[in-house]
Every structure is written in C-alpha cells, then in structure tokens.
Design a protein around this motif. Structure first.
Motif, PDB file in Angstrom:
ATOM      1  N   ILE A 288       0.831  -1.200   0.000  1.00 59.65           N
ATOM      2  CA  ILE A 288       0.000   0.000   0.000  1.00 59.65           C
ATOM      3  C   ILE A 288       0.867   1.252   0.000  1.00 59.65           C
ATOM      4  N   LYS A 289       1.970   1.238   0.713  1.00 61.78           N
ATOM      5  CA  LYS A 289       2.905   2.364   0.672  1.00 61.78           C
ATOM      6  C   LYS A 289       3.437   2.570  -0.746  1.00 61.78           C
ATOM      7  N   ASP A 290       3.728   1.466  -1.434  1.00 62.74           N
ATOM      8  CA  ASP A 290       4.229   1.544  -2.804  1.00 62.74           C
ATOM      9  C   ASP A 290       3.156   2.100  -3.738  1.00 62.74           C
ATOM     10  N   ALA A 291       1.924   1.602  -3.591  1.00 64.01           N
ATOM     11  CA  ALA A 291       0.816   2.080  -4.425  1.00 64.01           C
ATOM     12  C   ALA A 291       0.539   3.557  -4.163  1.00 64.01           C
ATOM     13  N   HIS A 292       0.634   3.954  -2.910  1.00 61.94           N
ATOM     14  CA  HIS A 292       0.388   5.339  -2.500  1.00 61.94           C
ATOM     15  C   HIS A 292       1.406   6.284  -3.140  1.00 61.94           C
ATOM     16  N   ALA A 293       2.674   5.932  -3.040  1.00 62.33           N
ATOM     17  CA  ALA A 293       3.732   6.767  -3.619  1.00 62.33           C
ATOM     18  C   ALA A 293       3.632   6.814  -5.138  1.00 62.33           C
ATOM     19  N   ASN A 294       3.336   5.682  -5.751  1.00 62.18           N
ATOM     20  CA  ASN A 294       3.226   5.608  -7.203  1.00 62.18           C
ATOM     21  C   ASN A 294       2.045   6.437  -7.712  1.00 62.18           C
ATOM     22  N   HIS A 295       0.935   6.380  -6.991  1.00 61.64           N
ATOM     23  CA  HIS A 295      -0.274   7.127  -7.356  1.00 61.64           C
ATOM     24  C   HIS A 295       0.034   8.621  -7.433  1.00 61.64           C
TER      25      HIS A 295
END
Length: 326
Positions: A11-18
């Motif tokens: 989720i941290k990865d998805a958040h930063a990528n978003h």
C-alpha cells in the motif's frame, strides 16, 4: 469490512506511485482548465494533500477550497446545487439559477482537472484505475469480503475492482482522484448498496483508518437450518457500517457455509486440523497453510483480503470450537 493497513509495503508503494504518476497529469490539466483563483489554490502543497493526504485531511482541503475560491460559500447551499442541477431548466427559480451559476463554473473546472472517467478508462495508457488496482493487489471486496476483485491486465485490461469514492465524487469533486478516497470494492457494494450515500469519519469505518470491531455468529433458524448474526456495539462505527452495507442481508446467501462447518464439527470429535495434519506426515506444512487447505480462506486478519468469506469463516470456526482464537 477489511482493514487496509497504510503502513504495509504494497500500500505504501501504491500510495507513492499514485502521487508520482498523477501529479504531472493534474498540473497539465490545471494549465488547460483552471482560472486564476483555482490555479492559485492548487499549488504544490495543496496538490500533495489532495492526491495523497489522509482521509481527515481530504475533507478539510475540500472545505478550504470552496471557502477560499467561491465568494459566500456555504456547504448547505453547495448541496442544493445538485438538486437544482437535476431540475428541468424551465422549472428553475431565479434563486436556483443564481446558485447554479455561483458553483457551476468551479464544479466544471474540478471535474476536468480531477477527471475520474479518464482515469478509469481502458484507453488510458499512462496511469489508470487498472494500474492502481494492480499495485494495491486487493483480491476481494474491501467492504463485504465476499466477491473476488482480482485485477487482470495482461495480455489486455480485462477486469479490476470498482473503486468506491468514500467521499462521493459528486459532492466532493476535488477528491475524485485522492488515493485514500478510492476504495477497491465489488459492484454490489459500490453501486447497488453504497452509491453516493453520505458517510463520515465520525460515524462509519474507513478502511484505511479503522479496524473492524464486529464478529459473525450463527443461530438456528429452524431444524438443521442456520442464519447469521453480526455482533457489534450499538451505535458504534462498526455497527453503522455493517448496517449501511446490509451485511447481514447479503450474507444470507452464504448460510449453507454454516451447515458445512457444523457438519465438520459433528463428524470429528478431535480437532479437524489435527486429523487433517496427520494425513500430511513428512510434509512441511504450517498451521496457517493447513487452515487454508481445509477451509479455502485465511486465518490471519492481515490476509483476509486474499480470499472471500475469510472473516466470516474465521469467526464461525472459533464459535464452533473447530479452531482457537489467535
């Protein structure tokens, strides 16, 4: 309801990528579609809050936007905008026309800048809901944990979860692309049940904030037939959320699961998992793996999103004494 841990790696990865993927797109749209007042508000600091801010920050930033940009803004008046917009043009009063003019231009700008339809299009090759869903990798509906919501994007975009706007994008257009406002869900929960119904952080569970505090239990409806109850503290956020998503009603279609689990309880006087484990002597199989093989779900709450009905089965299995509470 499934808790989505914002500190988890995926989720941290998805958040930063978003945020990284959308920022350039949004800035380009601001140049094309925003007037001077809207442009001034959508500076780098505010865009960071809009795209990646926590849920409580999101509700505040929308209020700040309208208070700063719309002269004489009033939230109750803003809500009437949608009612008046649906009225036939010929039947609108002079007062209603004034309100439509007051908010219409800003609403139009926000819809063009934070355009969810473009974001959700299969033809969007830059960054879309399919990319977000793939990064999140949430495999069942966050709200009901009944339906698979797997994402398939190869060899082409075939399927993904729907994204519910926890703050409805009609009333909160500034938040249409906000990471913590996009909740992966099934069509039934998103469109048929929740829709644009208003929920608040004070009254309902938000999947990125709140761990559910309710449990499934069962009762005898009649001889050899069983039904579900869902227990939570009356008036609590869990209670309100279970009610809002009609969870007791929609779980009625899974009452045969109770019968299956009761048959396991009746057939084995010892622990079912202990008996099953004896059949796999010599194999390195953990207790959690044994549980998954036996019941097709996960016992660890952090993994509930991977298989449908995980929370319900865990609770009923504990109640039946087939497994022990961790």
């Amino acid at each position: 309801m499934i808790y989505l841990d914002p500190s988890s790696a995926k989720i941290k990865d998805a958040h930063a990528n978003h945020y990284a993927k959308l920022l350039t797109i949004i800035k380009a749209r601001i140049i094309l579609h925003a007037d001077a007042a809207v442009t001034a508000f959508l500076n780098d600091d505010n865009l960071e809050i809009i795209l990646k801010g926590a849920p409580d920050q999101l509700i505040q930033i929308q209020m700040q936007f309208f208070s700063s940009v719309v002269p004489g803004y009033n939230f109750a008046e803003w809500l009437t905008y949608f009612k008046f917009k649906r009225k036939p043009v010929a039947s609108r009063t002079a007062a209603e026309i004034i309100i439509l003019a007051k908010y219409g231009n800003f609403y139009s700008q926000l819809n063009q800048i934070f355009d969810y339809d473009k974001f959700s299009s299969k033809n969007n090759l830059v960054y879309s809901t399919y990319d977000l869903a793939h990064k999140l990798n949430i495999n069942t509906c966050t709200y009901c944990n009944r339906m698979y919501t797997k994402t398939v994007i190869k060899p082409q975009k075939l399927t993904r979860p729907e994204f519910d706007h926890w703050f409805a994008k009609s009333r909160y257009p500034l938040l249409a692309l906000s990471f913590y406002n996009l909740i992966p869900s099934c069509n039934i929960c998103n469109s048929s049940i929740k829709g644009s119904n208003e929920m608040t952080l004070a009254t309902h569970l938000h999947p990125y904030i709140d761990k559910p505090e309710f449990k499934f239990t069962y009762y005898n409806k009649s001889f050899d037939t069983y039904g579900f109850n869902i227990i939570s503290a009356p008036g609590s956020k869990s209670f309100n959320t279970v009610s809002a998503f009609k969870m007791k009603e929609i779980y009625e279609m899974h009452e045969d699961e109770i019968d299956d689990l009761r048959k396991i309880k009746s057939a084995y006087s010892e622990s079912y998992l202990t008996i099953l484990a004896s059949q796999f002597k010599g194999l390195s199989i953990s207790e959690d793996e044994m549980y998954r093989l036996a019941f097709g779900t996960y016992n660890d709450e952090e993994l509930f999103e991977k298989r449908p009905l995980s929370r319900m089965k865990r609770d009923i299995l504990i109640e039946l004494g087939i497994i022990k509470k961790k």
